[in-house]
Design a protein around this motif. Sequence first.
Motif, PDB file in Angstrom:
ATOM      1  N   SER A   1     -57.988  -1.972  14.783  1.00 22.66           N
ATOM      2  CA  SER A   1     -56.826  -2.659  15.283  1.00 22.66           C
ATOM      3  C   SER A   1     -56.000  -3.177  13.962  1.00 22.66           C
ATOM      4  CB  SER A   1     -57.013  -3.671  16.173  1.00 22.66           C
ATOM      5  OG  SER A   1     -57.617  -3.216  17.479  1.00 22.66           O
ATOM      6  N   PRO A   2     -54.781  -3.156  14.029  1.00 25.23           N
ATOM      7  CA  PRO A   2     -54.096  -3.682  12.819  1.00 25.23           C
ATOM      8  C   PRO A   2     -54.263  -5.262  12.780  1.00 25.23           C
ATOM      9  CG  PRO A   2     -52.409  -2.503  14.118  1.00 25.23           C
ATOM     10  CD  PRO A   2     -53.755  -2.226  14.830  1.00 25.23           C
TER      11      PRO A   2
ATOM     12  N   GLY B   1     -50.323  -0.230   7.168  1.00 29.27           N
ATOM     13  CA  GLY B   1     -50.713  -0.151   8.713  1.00 29.27           C
ATOM     14  C   GLY B   1     -50.910  -1.580   9.359  1.00 29.27           C
ATOM     15  N   HIS B   2     -51.083  -2.597   8.697  1.00 30.41           N
ATOM     16  CA  HIS B   2     -50.972  -3.970   9.210  1.00 30.41           C
ATOM     17  C   HIS B   2     -49.824  -4.817   8.914  1.00 30.41           C
ATOM     18  CE1 HIS B   2     -55.195  -3.237   9.321  1.00 30.41           C
ATOM     19  NE2 HIS B   2     -55.112  -2.672   8.028  1.00 30.41           N
ATOM     20  N   GLN B   3     -49.880  -5.936   9.737  1.00 26.86           N
ATOM     21  CA  GLN B   3     -48.514  -6.712   9.764  1.00 26.86           C
ATOM     22  C   GLN B   3     -48.537  -7.923   8.823  1.00 26.86           C
ATOM     23  OE1 GLN B   3     -47.116  -9.009  13.161  1.00 26.86           O
ATOM     24  NE2 GLN B   3     -45.037  -8.401  13.052  1.00 26.86           N
TER      25      GLN B   3
END
Length: 141
Positions: free
Chosen positions: A4-5, A44-46
């Motif tokens: 999961s991000p 791909g992550h915030q």
Amino acid sequence: MSLSPFHLAIPVYDVALARAFYNDVFGLEEGRSSEQWVDFNFFGHQLVIHEQPKTPGQESAHTNPVDGHNVPVPHFGVILAWDEWEALAERLKARDTQFVIEPYVRFKGEVGEQATMFLLDPCGNALEFKAFKDMSQIFAK
């Protein structure tokens, strides 16, 4: 392996300078933003940079010894595929990046062998980028 991000918000004392760094150095895509914060697609992550006065940790980083190097604490980053890590290391070297720890292979020949490099953003946040030739070794003891 499905991940999961993650969402990570970090303090920056100069939003414009940090925004330029994450845009120009890493080529990150921006999401939402305001005068005080900016969202980035960080592999791909915030990642969100938030305006905040300079913190003591940004003035001088604490370090812990790992494999003969002084690793800054705290730090964050991502684990990339080996070829992506090599490409990023070359991109950063070509930009004359000042590294806290130059790109190298840590724990050579041991369990958990990994490529790693550390650098600071312009507001003193420490970043680590690493790669494993054998991704099953990420949590190996």
